[in-house]
Design a protein around this motif. Structure first.
Motif, PDB file in Angstrom:
ATOM      1  N   VAL A 293       0.888  -1.273  -0.039  1.00 10.13           N
ATOM      2  CA  VAL A 293       0.034  -0.007   0.094  1.00 10.13           C
ATOM      3  C   VAL A 293       0.929   1.268   0.068  1.00 10.13           C
ATOM      4  CG1 VAL A 293      -1.646   1.174   1.177  1.00 10.13           C
ATOM      5  CG2 VAL A 293      -1.609  -1.079   1.311  1.00 10.13           C
TER       6      VAL A 293
ATOM      7  N   TRP B 157      -5.871  -2.241  -0.782  1.00 11.34           N
ATOM      8  CA  TRP B 157      -6.084  -2.021   0.611  1.00 11.34           C
ATOM      9  C   TRP B 157      -7.366  -2.356   1.179  1.00 11.34           C
ATOM     10  CZ3 TRP B 157      -9.923   1.323   1.129  1.00 11.34           C
ATOM     11  CH2 TRP B 157     -10.148   2.284   0.469  1.00 11.34           C
TER      12      TRP B 157
ATOM     13  N   ALA C  57      -7.109  -5.064   3.219  1.00 14.09           N
ATOM     14  CA  ALA C  57      -5.966  -4.861   4.220  1.00 14.09           C
ATOM     15  C   ALA C  57      -6.986  -5.127   5.770  1.00 14.09           C
ATOM     16  CB  ALA C  57      -5.112  -3.712   4.217  1.00 14.09           C
TER      17      ALA C  57
ATOM     18  N   PRO D 284      -6.531   4.172   3.636  1.00 19.78           N
ATOM     19  CA  PRO D 284      -5.283   3.283   3.500  1.00 19.78           C
ATOM     20  C   PRO D 284      -3.964   3.884   4.282  1.00 19.78           C
ATOM     21  CG  PRO D 284      -5.655   4.472   1.593  1.00 19.78           C
ATOM     22  CD  PRO D 284      -6.794   4.458   2.331  1.00 19.78           C
ATOM     23  N   CYS D 285      -4.015   5.309   4.480  1.00 16.89           N
ATOM     24  CA  CYS D 285      -2.799   5.835   4.913  1.00 16.89           C
ATOM     25  C   CYS D 285      -2.942   6.923   6.175  1.00 16.89           C
ATOM     26  CB  CYS D 285      -2.296   6.853   3.758  1.00 16.89           C
ATOM     27  SG  CYS D 285      -1.819   5.974   2.322  1.00 16.89           S
TER      28      CYS D 285
END
Length: 457
Positions: free
Chosen positions: A240, A297, A300, A251-252
């Motif tokens: 990712v 993601w 994830a 995702p971040c």
């Protein structure tokens, strides 16, 4: 002037409340809350604060409703990432109840060390119970087995979050309260000045980490995913790409980064709510097959009960609940809804705006219940909620953790599918003309049948 004193919930039986409320007694001091008495309130010094039981029971009932009906009605299910739905009020209501209970229990503490010891014991027990119920040991509906690989056991969860929140708020209430009599807003501020400073401090730390912490690129192992999901990814190890600060997208975020570093990827929740976002589901805001070229993601892990959220929980269950105890119960004033400008509402991130809005809603709801139940003594319509509140931990374990439906599902006629739970779902499917009542999560695990249909429930 009459007094309402917190008495032990165990006095009438072996009942353990989920939110450790005003019903706990400590040898170190007496839990008491004195309020101006309406004429109809009894002067019995051991009278329960019934409204708190009803509030807690209503929260448990709401949790069961959104858990069972959220799959069929996505509009009441948790928001996929940003936004606010009915289900997103459940956890804040629980935590708000914790804060109110703590402020009742520890209003007067003579032996602080003894009180702290009792708090630690209760918190550890509740945390361990949460790991057993929500760590993956019980496989729940659709899988009449049990057992867990310790390397993949989920560490955090709802009960674990409540346990830690209760512990932190209790320690603050026991050790960081000035011995100042509260008879005005100024004296209230003086009494809880240390807690107010602590709340502001942890809020600043949270915002600093959320927007200032650098999130690098990261990998996750897809080998534990179902075969159909691994085919979509094409490889077991996925990258990712982040390399950014201040991102609030799934995702971040700094929230997920801290959890992956401290808790570990294998111990996080493996079916995060963002799988219902538009990037990850063609049926958004419901679960469904991923759209073409969906990002990796989407599969994830991400834990909504992770570490960084405890900073905001500490703010909520201490300062705001104490505020309510003074400004709502004694004077029956309305609690103000606060919104933090520029910060979106997000339960997975537990943003400040989300915390303030849900805290305000919690205060308003508890005020209404208090007026109806404890002031006007209209209690017959709320008897069921009162009972659920007094036995909240048992109800939560049996219903929300699916211990009861899994046990009922274990009794079947000739074939495992011929059980009372599945038959009731088929009836709901027929009544509502929707197969969403059937293809849903089974004990928190991904249903193979649902996956074959293209969904991830």
């Amino acid at each position: 002037m009459a007094s309402i004193t917190a008495v032990s919930a165990d006095a009438g039986g072996d009942r353990t409340p989920l939110l450790h409320d005003s019903n706990m007694e400590y040898s170190g001091g007496e839990a008491e809350n004195t309020i101006p008495p309406p004429p109809m309130i009894s002067t019995n010094p051991k009278q329960r604060l019934v409204s708190l039981d009803v509030f807690r029971g209503l929260t448990v009932a709401l949790m069961i409703l959104v858990d069972d009906a959220g799959g069929a009605f996505p509009s009441i299910n948790h928001a996929p990432w940003f936004g606010l739905t009915l289900a997103d009020f459940v956890m804040p209501f629980f935590l708000f109840g914790v804060g109110v209970s703590v402020s009742l229990v520890f209003k007067k503490v003579e032996n602080r060390l003894e009180a702290t010891k009792r708090v630690m014991e209760r918190s550890i027990k509740l945390f361990l119970l949460g790991m057993i119920l929500q760590g993956g040991y019980f496989h729940g509906r659709g899988d009449l087995t049990y057992g867990i690989d310790l390397e993949k056991m989920r560490i955090m969860g709802v009960l674990q979050r409540i346990a830690i929140g209760y512990m932190l708020a209790s320690v603050l209430e026991i050790w960081l309260v000035n011995n100042t009599a509260v008879n005005s807003a100024i004296t209230f501020m003086k009494r809880y000045s240390y807690q107010i400073v602590a709340g502001i401090l942890v809020g600043v730390i949270y915002m600093g980490l959320l927007y200032g912490l650098y999130v690098p690129d990261w990998n996750f192992d897809a080998s534990s995913l179902m075969m159909t999901q691994r085919v979509l990814l094409g490889a077991n190890s996925q990258t990712v790409y982040c390399g950014i600060r201040g991102s609030l997208e799934p995702p971040c975020t700094a929230v997920g980064f801290i959890d992956r570093v401290i808790i570990g990827e294998n111990h996080l929740y493996q079916r995060p709510v963002y799988r219902r976002t538009k990037e990850c589901s063609v049926n958004s805001p419901d679960y469904g097959p991923p759209p073409p070229n969906s990002p990796a993601w989407c599969l994830a892990p991400f834990d909504p009960e992770g570490i960084l959220r405890y900073f905001c929980f500490l703010v909520r269950i201490s300062a705001f609940s104490l505020h309510v105890m003074y400004f709502i119960f004694p004077e029956i004033r309305y609690y103000i809804l606060f919104i933090s400008p520029g910060v979106p509402l997000s339960k997975p991130l537990y943003t400040l705006s989300y915390m303030f809005v849900t805290a305000g809603a919690s205060g308003v709801l508890l005020t209404v219940i208090y007026f109806i139940v404890d002031t006007r003594c209209i209690r017959k319509p709320t008897i069921l909620f009162q009972w659920m509140g007094m036995n909240a931990l048992v109800v939560y374990a049996l219903a929300a953790c699916e211990i009861f439906p899994a046990a009922v599902q274990g009794v079947y006629w000739r074939s495992p599918e011929n059980n009372l739970v599945d038959l009731s779902e088929r009836l709901l499917q027929w009544v509502f003309h929707s197969d969403k009542w059937v293809w849903k999560k089974a004990g928190g695990r991904v249903s193979d049948l649902a996956a074959e249909k293209g969904g991830w429930k």
